[in-house]
Design an enzyme around this catalytic site. Structure first.
Site, PDB file in Angstrom:
ATOM      1  CB  SER A   1      49.000  27.934  84.747  1.00 46.87           C
ATOM      2  OG  SER A   1      48.368  26.672  84.918  1.00 46.87           O
TER       3      SER A   1
ATOM      4  CD  GLU B   1      45.187  26.740  93.095  1.00 47.87           C
ATOM      5  OE1 GLU B   1      44.624  26.280  92.068  1.00 47.87           O
ATOM      6  OE2 GLU B   1      45.019  26.271  94.239  1.00 47.87           O
TER       7      GLU B   1
ATOM      8  CB  ALA C   1      35.130  28.647 102.659  1.00 46.02           C
TER       9      ALA C   1
ATOM     10  N   GLY D   1      32.985  25.595  95.697  1.00 49.06           N
ATOM     11  CA  GLY D   1      33.462  25.925  97.031  1.00 49.06           C
ATOM     12  C   GLY D   1      32.932  24.947  98.059  1.00 49.06           C
ATOM     13  CG  ASP D   2      35.457  23.684 101.034  1.00 45.59           C
ATOM     14  OD1 ASP D   2      35.506  22.821 100.135  1.00 45.59           O
ATOM     15  OD2 ASP D   2      36.467  24.170 101.580  1.00 45.59           O
TER      16      ASP D   2
ATOM     17  CE  LYS E   1      32.572  20.972  87.155  1.00 39.52           C
ATOM     18  NZ  LYS E   1      33.552  20.895  88.282  1.00 39.52           N
TER      19      LYS E   1
ATOM     20  CD  GLN F   1      42.511  18.070  94.357  1.00 33.95           C
ATOM     21  OE1 GLN F   1      43.651  18.540  94.382  1.00 33.95           O
ATOM     22  NE2 GLN F   1      41.491  18.651  94.946  1.00 33.95           N
TER      23      GLN F   1
ATOM     24  CG  PHE G   1      46.792  19.604 101.401  1.00 33.85           C
ATOM     25  CD1 PHE G   1      46.219  20.391 102.378  1.00 33.85           C
ATOM     26  CD2 PHE G   1      47.954  20.064 100.794  1.00 33.85           C
ATOM     27  CE1 PHE G   1      46.775  21.603 102.763  1.00 33.85           C
ATOM     28  CE2 PHE G   1      48.528  21.273 101.159  1.00 33.85           C
ATOM     29  CZ  PHE G   1      47.934  22.042 102.152  1.00 33.85           C
TER      30      PHE G   1
ATOM     31  CG  HIS H   1      47.103  24.721  87.453  1.00 31.35           C
ATOM     32  ND1 HIS H   1      47.108  26.063  87.138  1.00 31.35           N
ATOM     33  CD2 HIS H   1      46.584  24.630  88.708  1.00 31.35           C
ATOM     34  CE1 HIS H   1      46.609  26.753  88.147  1.00 31.35           C
ATOM     35  NE2 HIS H   1      46.284  25.916  89.112  1.00 31.35           N
TER      36      HIS H   1
END
Length: 280
Positions: free
Chosen positions: A11, A13, A47, A103-104, A160, A171, A211, A261
């Site tokens: 996949s 992104e 964000a 999110g941040d 989750k 990550q 990053f 991914h």
């Protein structure tokens, strides 16, 4: 250890471009990567919902072209009403997969919204839409930079999953052992959903270091020093990076990962080279 197979699931992104030129570049990348028959293309969400409309436009364009598309939804700085409207809009458009993220955390006086954690977002998605969406969440083999302890980070992933996540995407990392140990720890904790490794191609050392400093991904010392050695010779650096990441993918596939991914940064040539290397 499982045997490496030449056929494997992937996949990709993307991020939603800001300009017409950027959108053209994304279409070109998507067209090239489509030849690998991906499970889905995911599209990031800025964000505080800053790219909401561009994310949706990109997702729906991908879907119109006959591919499965998975929008990211981050809940920080969003109200339940805003997320509800977004979920129902995607549901009405026939979107079947989501990537649910916290999110941040905003700086200054910006409101954090109605959600504190991604687990709350996953539970809300299930309350609002039942089993309509397949929900992906984030996982961190080298642990989230805000995690108090590795154990606390694993428990956060379990929350989750218990809230209704179907699978997790990690990550990026360059140390396969970090992923293997992480999956073993997840198994011990009763986390049984697929944990898909996130793969970051190497485009340049400055970008990668930036990053990694934000997301907590480790660049092994040997790799960092080799990349720095190339200096301004970007072509050689990328060729070396293709070899490194191809070997990482081969190691992961031999171990038996569910799929790969790729974080594309809206580029395709380097990723195509990696996948073709692994398929040969």
């Amino acid at each position: 250890m499982k045997t490496t197979t030449k056929k494997f699931d992937v996949s990709f992104e993307f991020f939603p471009p800001k300009t017409t030129e950027g959108m053209d570049k994304l279409r070109e990348a998507r067209n090239q990567l489509a030849k690998f028959n991906p499970e889905f293309f995911s599209v990031t969400f800025g964000a505080g919902g800053s790219t909401r409309d561009r994310t949706m436009d990109t997702v729906l364009e991908i879907q119109r072209e006959g591919f499965q598309s998975a929008p990211h939804i981050s809940c920080i700085s969003s109200s339940k009403a805003e997320i509800r409207d977004l979920l129902h809009a995607y549901q009405a458009q026939g979107i079947k997969r989501l990537v649910a993220l916290r999110g941040d955390i905003p700086s200054g006086e910006v409101s954090a919204g109605d959600f504190r954690y991604a687990s709350e977002l996953v539970a809300f998605i299930r309350d609002e839409t039942g089993s309509h969406f397949s929900v992906e969440v984030a996982a961190y083999p080298e642990f989230h930079p805000e995690a108090r302890t590795p154990a606390a980070d694993l428990l956060n992933l379990k929350r989750k999953v218990d809230a209704g996540a179907n699978s997790a995407i990690t990550q990026y990392f360059y140390n396969a052992d970090a992923y293997f140990r992480f999956v073993d720890q997840c198994d011990a904790l009763g986390i049984t959903v697929p944990i898909v490794p996130g793969i970051m191609p190497i485009y340049n050392i400055t970008q990668l270091a930036r990053f990694s400093s934000v997301c907590g991904a480790e660049i092994p010392r040997w790799l960092k020093m080799r990349l720095e050695e190339y200096g301004d010779d970007i072509a050689s650096l990328r060729a070396f990076g293709v070899d490194v990441v191809s070997e990482l993918c081969e190691t992961l596939l031999a171990w038996g990962v569910p799929s790969l991914h790729f974080y594309t940064l809206n580029q395709s040539n380097t990723i195509s080279n990696i996948i073709e290397n692994v398929q040969d």
